[in-house]
Scaffold this active site. Structure first.
Site, PDB file in Angstrom:
ATOM      1  N   GLU A   1     -47.183 -14.568  81.414  1.00  0.00           N
ATOM      2  CA  GLU A   1     -47.626 -15.529  80.376  1.00  0.00           C
ATOM      3  C   GLU A   1     -48.453 -16.657  80.995  1.00  0.00           C
ATOM      4  OE1 GLU A   1     -47.737 -14.987  77.440  1.00  0.00           O
ATOM      5  OE2 GLU A   1     -46.295 -13.382  77.246  1.00  0.00           O
TER       6      GLU A   1
HETATM    7  C1  LIG Z   1     -42.126  -9.223  84.973  1.00  0.00           C
HETATM    8  C2  LIG Z   1     -43.529  -9.141  84.445  1.00  0.00           C
HETATM    9  C3  LIG Z   1     -43.744  -8.777  83.132  1.00  0.00           C
HETATM   10  C4  LIG Z   1     -45.048  -8.657  82.627  1.00  0.00           C
HETATM   11  N1  LIG Z   1     -45.234  -8.223  81.337  1.00  0.00           N
HETATM   12  C5  LIG Z   1     -46.502  -7.998  80.896  1.00  0.00           C
HETATM   13  C6  LIG Z   1     -46.728  -7.432  79.590  1.00  0.00           C
HETATM   14  O1  LIG Z   1     -45.790  -7.153  78.832  1.00  0.00           O
HETATM   15  N2  LIG Z   1     -48.011  -7.168  79.209  1.00  0.00           N
HETATM   16  C7  LIG Z   1     -49.083  -7.463  79.999  1.00  0.00           C
HETATM   17  O2  LIG Z   1     -50.213  -7.196  79.584  1.00  0.00           O
HETATM   18  N3  LIG Z   1     -48.899  -8.002  81.249  1.00  0.00           N
HETATM   19  C8  LIG Z   1     -47.641  -8.274  81.701  1.00  0.00           C
HETATM   20  N4  LIG Z   1     -47.445  -8.799  82.969  1.00  0.00           N
HETATM   21  C9  LIG Z   1     -48.592  -9.080  83.804  1.00  0.00           C
HETATM   22  C10 LIG Z   1     -48.852 -10.557  84.010  1.00  0.00           C
HETATM   23  O3  LIG Z   1     -49.397 -11.127  82.845  1.00  0.00           O
HETATM   24  C11 LIG Z   1     -49.768 -10.685  85.247  1.00  0.00           C
HETATM   25  O4  LIG Z   1     -48.994 -10.355  86.365  1.00  0.00           O
HETATM   26  C12 LIG Z   1     -50.372 -12.072  85.374  1.00  0.00           C
HETATM   27  O5  LIG Z   1     -51.346 -12.299  84.382  1.00  0.00           O
HETATM   28  C13 LIG Z   1     -51.049 -12.262  86.739  1.00  0.00           C
HETATM   29  O6  LIG Z   1     -51.931 -11.219  87.008  1.00  0.00           O
HETATM   30  P1  LIG Z   1     -51.850 -10.471  88.435  1.00  0.00           P
HETATM   31  O7  LIG Z   1     -50.441 -10.041  88.639  1.00  0.00           O
HETATM   32  O8  LIG Z   1     -52.898  -9.432  88.465  1.00  0.00           O
HETATM   33  O9  LIG Z   1     -52.156 -11.599  89.492  1.00  0.00           O
HETATM   34  P2  LIG Z   1     -53.599 -12.119  89.957  1.00  0.00           P
HETATM   35  O10 LIG Z   1     -54.489 -12.317  88.782  1.00  0.00           O
HETATM   36  O11 LIG Z   1     -54.064 -11.271  91.073  1.00  0.00           O
HETATM   37  O12 LIG Z   1     -53.233 -13.563  90.503  1.00  0.00           O
HETATM   38  C14 LIG Z   1     -52.402 -13.714  91.658  1.00  0.00           C
HETATM   39  C15 LIG Z   1     -52.190 -15.185  91.919  1.00  0.00           C
HETATM   40  O13 LIG Z   1     -53.445 -15.796  92.218  1.00  0.00           O
HETATM   41  C16 LIG Z   1     -53.466 -17.131  91.743  1.00  0.00           C
HETATM   42  N5  LIG Z   1     -54.560 -17.300  90.775  1.00  0.00           N
HETATM   43  C17 LIG Z   1     -55.165 -16.348  90.033  1.00  0.00           C
HETATM   44  N6  LIG Z   1     -56.148 -16.870  89.282  1.00  0.00           N
HETATM   45  C18 LIG Z   1     -56.166 -18.198  89.547  1.00  0.00           C
HETATM   46  C19 LIG Z   1     -56.951 -19.289  89.077  1.00  0.00           C
HETATM   47  N7  LIG Z   1     -57.923 -19.131  88.176  1.00  0.00           N
HETATM   48  N8  LIG Z   1     -56.687 -20.526  89.554  1.00  0.00           N
HETATM   49  C20 LIG Z   1     -55.705 -20.721  90.478  1.00  0.00           C
HETATM   50  N9  LIG Z   1     -54.927 -19.714  90.948  1.00  0.00           N
HETATM   51  C21 LIG Z   1     -55.149 -18.474  90.501  1.00  0.00           C
HETATM   52  C22 LIG Z   1     -52.079 -17.366  91.073  1.00  0.00           C
HETATM   53  O14 LIG Z   1     -51.182 -17.914  92.006  1.00  0.00           O
HETATM   54  C23 LIG Z   1     -51.640 -15.959  90.723  1.00  0.00           C
HETATM   55  O15 LIG Z   1     -50.235 -15.852  90.610  1.00  0.00           O
HETATM   56  C24 LIG Z   1     -46.145  -8.947  83.462  1.00  0.00           C
HETATM   57  C25 LIG Z   1     -45.912  -9.333  84.804  1.00  0.00           C
HETATM   58  C26 LIG Z   1     -44.635  -9.444  85.280  1.00  0.00           C
HETATM   59  C27 LIG Z   1     -44.438  -9.829  86.729  1.00  0.00           C
END
Ligand SMILES: Cc1cc2nc3c(=O)[nH]c(=O)nc-3n(C[C@H](O)[C@H](O)[C@H](O)COP(=O)(O)OP(=O)(O)OC[C@H]3O[C@@H](n4cnc5c(N)ncnc54)[C@H](O)[C@@H]3O)c2cc1C
Length: 397
Positions: free
Chosen positions: A367
């Site tokens: 989220e």
């Molecule tokens: C338990 C769990 C349940 C989930 N459920 C759903 C679901 O039901 N449906 C769904 O669609 N998705 C779901 N997700 C996905 C979740 O929304 C994503 O993991 C999240 O949006 C982050 O994307 P990513 O994991 O690719 O991390 P990345 O986008 O690779 O980001 C990694 C880290 O980089 C940093 N970062 C990234 N962008 C920026 C920025 N602009 N500025 C500063 N720092 C930044 C942050 O620290 C971030 O945590 C779920 C994830 C988890 C862990």
């Protein structure tokens, strides 16, 4: 289906019912859940009978239609138990039902919302992809028009409830020439349609009993009647109401989790003596407990304030983002401090706090991760101050 007696309860009676269910069934069931690495079916059935899949869905679709303030008060209660229980119905009450309610066609609402409220049709929200996490608008899953249908191809990952959902709300690009949000549409897709494969993660750091999953869409044909709202290019805009709803529920979840961890830890330090007296007599321990309580109540107040604004008809999206950011960080701080006060019992054995310490960590990532919320809030502040000198969602008169 929801027990008809539950549907006739006033809110205070219902709140007490859920509080008792949490204390008498969900919390005692946690070790069984951990041992089975799954939420027991009997508890999922009880959640459905008690209406937990329907708390946000209008009565005309068979739901309980509690206000946002009532929903977050319920969340404070049922998330005193493991937040893994909540994840089983969270995608129904938040992300999926709210998008369908606000933006679906009449036929989509009639078809989907009643079985969702009853807990008979579990939906998952399929947005995230390998190449599109924080930067969700750049997703590459395609939906190609073919006569009166669309053909979907692509892969989603980290999807809550993917492994047992009956339908997915899938975000896919319908306009290959538009690389951002404007090219994305939303579709309701049957989880058992030919070409859909969902698999659950085998290793999780927290949330192990309800693992997220991957979904592959391989040439999946879906009728045009499943295009959300019947319009292309508005998928991510349609998702926003559900996302704001879900963010506030996540913030409330953090409050529920922190409440339980502080209760458990206060009991532990009161019962455990070292140096000839209970740990609770030590000033250093009291400082940690008192600071945790203050943070917890600040988070609760922020959630209730956002919920009241929501119920009054405005959606204060910046304050909701702030609530999600603050409460998720607060829950992790409380978890870490509580774990420290448990000593070895925070590392060895089956005390609930170390499990919750792992579970709440994810709430700072989904989220919208904390750094993304910080960035977005700062950008909104800079923009608004440049416009009229005030802060977003301001309290100024
Ligand atoms: C338990 C769990 C349940 C989930 N459920 C759903 C679901 O039901 N449906 C769904 O669609 N998705 C779901 N997700 C996905 C979740 O929304 C994503 O993991 C999240 O949006 C982050 O994307 P990513 O994991 O690719 O991390 P990345 O986008 O690779 O980001 C990694 C880290 O980089 C940093 N970062 C990234 N962008 C920026 C920025 N602009 N500025 C500063 N720092 C930044 C942050 O620290 C971030 O945590 C779920 C994830 C988890 C862990």
């Amino acid at each position: 289906m929801i027990d008809p007696r539950v549907s006739s309860h006033d809110f205070d009676t219902y709140l007490k019912l859920i509080a008792d269910f949490t204390t008498d069934e969900l919390i005692p069931g946690e070790n069984e859940m951990v041992a089975a690495a799954a939420v027991p079916d009997r508890l999922v059935a009880s959640m459905a009978e008690l209406g937990l899949f329907g708390i946000s869905i209008p009565r005309r679709y068979g739901g309980l239609e509690w206000s946002m303030t009532q929903q977050v008060r319920l969340t404070f209660e049922f998330t005193r138990a493991s937040c893994v229980y909540r994840s089983r119905f969270s995608t129904v009450i938040g992300l999926c039902s709210q998008a369908i309610l606000d933006h679906g066609t009449d036929e989509q609402r009639d078809r989907m919302l009643a079985p969702m409220a009853a807990g008979e049709l579990v939906t998952a929200f399929a947005l995230t992809e390998e190449a599109a996490g924080s930067d969700a608008a750049h997703l590459i899953t395609r939906a190609t028009r073919d006569g009166d249908a669309y053909v979907i191809d692509g892969d989603k990952r980290y999807i809550t409830n993917a492994g047992w959902a009956d339908a997915f709300l899938v975000f896919a690009r319908t306009n290959a020439n538009e690389q951002g949000a404007a090219g994305v549409s939303a579709f309701i897709v049957d989880a058992h349609a030919p070409g859909v494969t969902a698999t659950s993660a085998t290793r999780m750091n927290g949330h192990a009993e309800a693992p997220v999953g991957e979904i592959r869409f391989d040439n999946v044909r879906t009728s045009e009647r499943n295009l959300l709202g019947g319009v292309e290019g508005r998928g991510l805009t349609m998702a926003l109401r559900g996302i704001n709803h879900a963010r506030l529920h996540v913030a409330a979840t953090c409050v529920g989790q922190a409440t339980r961890m502080l209760e458990e830890t206060t009991a532990h330090v009161t019962g455990r003596s070292q140096f000839g007296a209970p740990l609770a007599d030590l000033g250093a321990v009291q400082a940690v407990l008192g600071a945790g309580y203050a943070e917890l109540e600040a988070g609760r107040a922020l959630v209730l304030d956002c919920a009241a604004a929501f119920d009054a008809g405005s959606i204060p999206r910046h304050r909701i983002a702030a609530a999600k950011l603050y409460c998720s960080e607060m829950a992790s701080r409380v978890a870490d401090n509580c774990l420290q006060l448990l000593g070895g019992a925070g590392i060895v054995g089956d005390h609930p706090v170390p499990r919750m310490w792992r579970d709440v960590r994810a709430l700072r990532i989904y989220e919208g991760s904390s750094p993304v919320h910080e960035r977005n809030l700062a950008k909104a502040m800079i923009k608004q101050v440049a416009t009229d000198g005030t802060l977003p969602d301001t309290f100024r008169v």
